[in-house]
Design a protein around this motif. Sequence first.
Motif, PDB file in Angstrom:
ATOM      1  N   ASN A 104       0.790  -1.223   0.001  1.00  0.00           N
ATOM      2  CA  ASN A 104       0.088   0.094   0.215  1.00  0.00           C
ATOM      3  C   ASN A 104       0.974   1.303   0.032  1.00  0.00           C
ATOM      4  O   ASN A 104       0.547   2.157  -0.821  1.00  0.00           O
ATOM      5  CB  ASN A 104      -0.945  -0.072   1.106  1.00  0.00           C
ATOM      6  CG  ASN A 104      -2.083  -1.042   1.048  1.00  0.00           C
ATOM      7  OD1 ASN A 104      -2.416  -1.268  -0.065  1.00  0.00           O
ATOM      8  ND2 ASN A 104      -2.615  -1.190   2.159  1.00  0.00           N
ATOM      9  N   GLY A 105       1.964   1.447   0.819  1.00  0.00           N
ATOM     10  CA  GLY A 105       2.833   2.408   0.836  1.00  0.00           C
ATOM     11  C   GLY A 105       3.479   2.586  -0.490  1.00  0.00           C
ATOM     12  O   GLY A 105       3.601   3.588  -1.040  1.00  0.00           O
ATOM     13  N   GLU A 115       0.879   4.058  -2.936  1.00  0.00           N
ATOM     14  CA  GLU A 115       0.378   5.680  -2.616  1.00  0.00           C
ATOM     15  C   GLU A 115       1.742   6.614  -2.785  1.00  0.00           C
ATOM     16  O   GLU A 115       1.670   7.776  -3.394  1.00  0.00           O
ATOM     17  CB  GLU A 115       0.074   5.531  -1.111  1.00  0.00           C
ATOM     18  CG  GLU A 115      -1.390   5.163  -0.952  1.00  0.00           C
ATOM     19  CD  GLU A 115      -1.804   4.780   0.606  1.00  0.00           C
ATOM     20  OE1 GLU A 115      -1.301   5.658   1.453  1.00  0.00           O
ATOM     21  OE2 GLU A 115      -2.656   4.050   0.809  1.00  0.00           O
ATOM     22  N   GLU A 116       2.930   6.096  -2.382  1.00  0.00           N
ATOM     23  CA  GLU A 116       4.104   6.976  -2.539  1.00  0.00           C
ATOM     24  C   GLU A 116       4.967   6.947  -3.709  1.00  0.00           C
ATOM     25  O   GLU A 116       5.627   8.011  -3.874  1.00  0.00           O
ATOM     26  CB  GLU A 116       5.010   6.500  -1.329  1.00  0.00           C
ATOM     27  CG  GLU A 116       4.507   6.567   0.225  1.00  0.00           C
ATOM     28  CD  GLU A 116       4.480   8.181   0.719  1.00  0.00           C
ATOM     29  OE1 GLU A 116       5.196   8.809   0.277  1.00  0.00           O
ATOM     30  OE2 GLU A 116       3.313   8.475   1.528  1.00  0.00           O
ATOM     31  N   ILE A 148       1.703   5.414  -7.804  1.00  0.00           N
ATOM     32  CA  ILE A 148       0.789   6.641  -8.617  1.00  0.00           C
ATOM     33  C   ILE A 148       1.450   7.953  -8.670  1.00  0.00           C
ATOM     34  O   ILE A 148       1.084   8.402  -9.858  1.00  0.00           O
ATOM     35  CB  ILE A 148      -0.464   6.799  -7.552  1.00  0.00           C
ATOM     36  CG1 ILE A 148      -1.437   5.493  -7.167  1.00  0.00           C
ATOM     37  CG2 ILE A 148      -1.315   8.276  -7.770  1.00  0.00           C
ATOM     38  CD1 ILE A 148      -2.387   5.470  -6.199  1.00  0.00           C
TER      39      ILE A 148
END
Length: 193
Positions: free
Chosen positions: A176-177, A180-181, A184
């Motif tokens: 997930n990190g 997101e970081e 994307i």
Amino acid sequence: MEQRGWANKDLFRLEIARVDDRLNEINYPYMFKEYELLLELMKIFEKINNIPSNYKIVFLKSTFYLSNLIKIHFNQYEAGRSRYHYCWSTSSLYDGYYIDSSLDAYRCPYSVGRKEFNIGNITSNNVNLNSWMNHNLINRNDCLICKLGGYCSGGCYLTNQIDRKKQCMEELSNFNGFIEEIFIPELKKFVNI
């Protein structure tokens, strides 16, 4: 390295890995997740358009395929790792192992010397890789229904033996990190958003 002239030497190799607590023994609270280390390397190499081929990272697991897709893999090459496997240790593409001074065999460098992870002894010709080879996405029903399953492929075999639930939570947090970081924002650059 550049000041000493090592960067362009044929025999020089720089491989960057991360310190890992595969066996959940030290519980050090400041371990970098793979995406965090990748993010730091992206900052360091931001000004370098072509990373020298003798520089590479060797730590991407769950995020490797997506990192490769968006060209931020820093020359990582997963020799011996087949699809739906976390690393080469669980892959049937490579049947090597590590041997200690007693000639006991171990599949992963993190396991060497740990008798509970011994896979046999080479003098008695009884080395058995089956438990390692069977640890993959296809053979784990819980992974087949997990939204992350196709990327982490069951995670690290060793960590699964110690604390499967913690392993899954850490892989999901890392993934997930990464999305997101890194993923994307890189996609937005690619499509000019």
